[in-house]
Write an enzyme that holds these catalytic residues in place. Structure first.
Site, PDB file in Angstrom:
ATOM      1  CG  HIS A 113      -2.078  -0.901   1.146  1.00 21.80           C
ATOM      2  ND1 HIS A 113      -1.977  -2.248   1.404  1.00 21.80           N
ATOM      3  CD2 HIS A 113      -3.369  -0.679   0.800  1.00 21.80           C
ATOM      4  CE1 HIS A 113      -3.170  -2.818   1.237  1.00 21.80           C
ATOM      5  NE2 HIS A 113      -4.032  -1.887   0.868  1.00 21.80           N
ATOM      6  CE  LYS A 168      -3.983  -0.553   4.697  1.00 23.36           C
ATOM      7  NZ  LYS A 168      -5.351  -0.038   4.875  1.00 23.36           N
TER       8      LYS A 168
HETATM    9  N1  LIG Z   1     -12.835  -0.702   2.343  1.00 25.21           N
HETATM   10  C1  LIG Z   1     -12.137  -0.308   1.271  1.00 25.21           C
HETATM   11  O1  LIG Z   1     -12.401  -0.722   0.127  1.00 25.21           O
HETATM   12  C2  LIG Z   1     -11.023   0.684   1.455  1.00 25.21           C
HETATM   13  C3  LIG Z   1     -10.283   1.156   0.372  1.00 25.21           C
HETATM   14  C4  LIG Z   1      -9.298   2.113   0.591  1.00 25.21           C
HETATM   15  C5  LIG Z   1      -9.075   2.575   1.884  1.00 25.21           C
HETATM   16  N2  LIG Z   1      -9.791   2.070   2.926  1.00 25.21           N
HETATM   17  C6  LIG Z   1      -9.660   2.566   4.295  1.00 25.21           C
HETATM   18  O2  LIG Z   1     -10.356   3.804   4.382  1.00 25.21           O
HETATM   19  C7  LIG Z   1      -9.770   4.603   5.435  1.00 25.21           C
HETATM   20  C8  LIG Z   1      -9.448   5.982   4.893  1.00 25.21           C
HETATM   21  O3  LIG Z   1      -8.394   5.892   3.929  1.00 25.21           O
HETATM   22  P1  LIG Z   1      -7.830   7.196   3.218  1.00 25.21           P
HETATM   23  O4  LIG Z   1      -6.700   6.750   2.378  1.00 25.21           O
HETATM   24  O5  LIG Z   1      -8.948   7.969   2.616  1.00 25.21           O
HETATM   25  O6  LIG Z   1      -7.265   8.002   4.497  1.00 25.21           O
HETATM   26  P2  LIG Z   1      -7.081   9.580   4.661  1.00 25.21           P
HETATM   27  O7  LIG Z   1      -6.150   9.763   5.819  1.00 25.21           O
HETATM   28  O8  LIG Z   1      -6.774  10.212   3.359  1.00 25.21           O
HETATM   29  O9  LIG Z   1      -8.550  10.078   5.094  1.00 25.21           O
HETATM   30  C9  LIG Z   1      -9.124   9.879   6.350  1.00 25.21           C
HETATM   31  C10 LIG Z   1      -9.907  11.121   6.695  1.00 25.21           C
HETATM   32  O10 LIG Z   1     -10.712  10.870   7.858  1.00 25.21           O
HETATM   33  C11 LIG Z   1     -10.760  12.088   8.607  1.00 25.21           C
HETATM   34  N3  LIG Z   1     -11.227  11.801   9.956  1.00 25.21           N
HETATM   35  C12 LIG Z   1     -10.533  11.364  11.018  1.00 25.21           C
HETATM   36  N4  LIG Z   1     -11.326  11.243  12.091  1.00 25.21           N
HETATM   37  C13 LIG Z   1     -12.588  11.606  11.696  1.00 25.21           C
HETATM   38  C14 LIG Z   1     -13.845  11.690  12.357  1.00 25.21           C
HETATM   39  N5  LIG Z   1     -14.000  11.378  13.652  1.00 25.21           N
HETATM   40  N6  LIG Z   1     -14.915  12.100  11.647  1.00 25.21           N
HETATM   41  C15 LIG Z   1     -14.806  12.420  10.339  1.00 25.21           C
HETATM   42  N7  LIG Z   1     -13.634  12.371   9.655  1.00 25.21           N
HETATM   43  C16 LIG Z   1     -12.534  11.946  10.337  1.00 25.21           C
HETATM   44  C17 LIG Z   1      -9.332  12.615   8.508  1.00 25.21           C
HETATM   45  O11 LIG Z   1      -9.265  14.010   8.820  1.00 25.21           O
HETATM   46  C18 LIG Z   1      -9.000  12.334   7.037  1.00 25.21           C
HETATM   47  O12 LIG Z   1      -9.327  13.443   6.188  1.00 25.21           O
HETATM   48  C19 LIG Z   1      -8.563   3.804   5.931  1.00 25.21           C
HETATM   49  O13 LIG Z   1      -8.939   3.076   7.078  1.00 25.21           O
HETATM   50  C20 LIG Z   1      -8.257   2.858   4.779  1.00 25.21           C
HETATM   51  O14 LIG Z   1      -7.594   1.687   5.182  1.00 25.21           O
HETATM   52  C21 LIG Z   1     -10.763   1.152   2.728  1.00 25.21           C
END
Ligand SMILES: NC(=O)c1ccc[n+]([C@@H]2O[C@H](COP(=O)([O-])OP(=O)(O)OC[C@H]3O[C@@H](n4cnc5c(N)ncnc54)[C@H](O)[C@@H]3O)[C@@H](O)[C@H]2O)c1
Length: 218
Positions: free
Chosen positions: A127, A131
């Site tokens: 990744h 991450k």
């Molecule tokens: N299920 C899937 O298919 C899939 C795919 C990709 C990523 N993910 C997961 O999704 C999550 C996010 O990934 P990303 O790359 O977008 O991360 P990122 O860090 O770019 O985004 C996360 C966002 O969440 C915000 N945040 C934190 N606490 C919060 C709260 N209490 N309320 C609202 N917003 C809040 C942060 O400020 C940030 O902008 C990770 O856990 C990642 O592993 C899942």
């Protein structure tokens, strides 16, 4: 029209989800919650039927609890938290998927099937370097689906974090004189969007809650 709010709306996944919801004919984006936008989840729940959450491992449970307390269904993509903590919560439905890409769901299914016929296996997940959790939720779920075929033995997982990567999983199975490799690559976050939109459409009518895994909706 399904009114949808997004938690983590300023994040990599959240921004992509906001765009996909806005582009969907049957959905309306009614709120973007993110500390980086100075907007709390509680502030966007009033007008929403569904909250889509792609946040951080330490806030995932709080996001869901807030949504359910407001009678709003939750579609959760955040990884790295204990899904068992969701059991017993009520008020609305919860759908969780460690991976919303159809190719990754197929990879998990094929890996579980191949495990029935091969002696051993290991998983490499690769990744982007931002991450937060390791191993990935997808690798952990793949390993859990393969474990019964190996008599409950853990399938080892190796994590690689490098700039330039998005989300990649490789299951390598070995047996006498041969290996079988099953690999999935998400090279663009758009790969997750059809699965996310499907979950938004279906979360209100789940047979059980919480429900984990996109395969249950296909
Ligand atoms: N299920 C899937 O298919 C899939 C795919 C990709 C990523 N993910 C997961 O999704 C999550 C996010 O990934 P990303 O790359 O977008 O991360 P990122 O860090 O770019 O985004 C996360 C966002 O969440 C915000 N945040 C934190 N606490 C919060 C709260 N209490 N309320 C609202 N917003 C809040 C942060 O400020 C940030 O902008 C990770 O856990 C990642 O592993 C899942």
């Amino acid at each position: 029209m399904i009114p949808v709010a997004v938690a983590g709306a300023a994040g990599r996944m959240g921004e992509t989800v906001c765009g996909a919801v806005e582009a969907a004919d049957d959905m309306e984006l009614v709120g973007r919650a993110d500390p980086r936008l100075d907007t709390a989840v509680a502030d966007v729940l009033g007008d929403a039927d569904v909250l889509v959450a792609f946040t951080q491992p330490d806030t995932a449970l709080g996001n869901v609890r807030e949504a359910l307390a407001a009678g709003v269904h939750a579609v959760v993509g955040t990884t790295g938290f204990d899904v068992d903590e969701l059991r017993g919560l009520s008020g609305a439905n919860v759908f969780v998927a460690p991976n919303f890409a159809i190719g990754a769901v197929l990879m998990m299914r094929f890996a579980a099937e191949a495990s029935e016929h091969m002696a051993a296996a290991e998983i490499v997940e690769l990744h982007h370097d931002r991450k937060l959790d390791a191993p990935s939720g997808t690798a952990a779920r793949t390993a859990a689906m393969m474990a019964p075929a190996f008599g409950g033995r853990d399938v080892p997982i190796h994590s690689v974090r490098l700039p330039g990567l998005v989300a990649h999983h490789e299951v390598i199975l070995g047996d006498v004189g041969q290996t079988l490799t099953i690999r999935h690559d998400s090279v663009d976050r758009e790969s997750f969007m059809p699965g996310v939109l499907l979950a938004v459409r279906r979360v209100g009518s789940l047979p059980e809650s919480p429900l984990v895994g996109l395969e249950h909706l296909l």
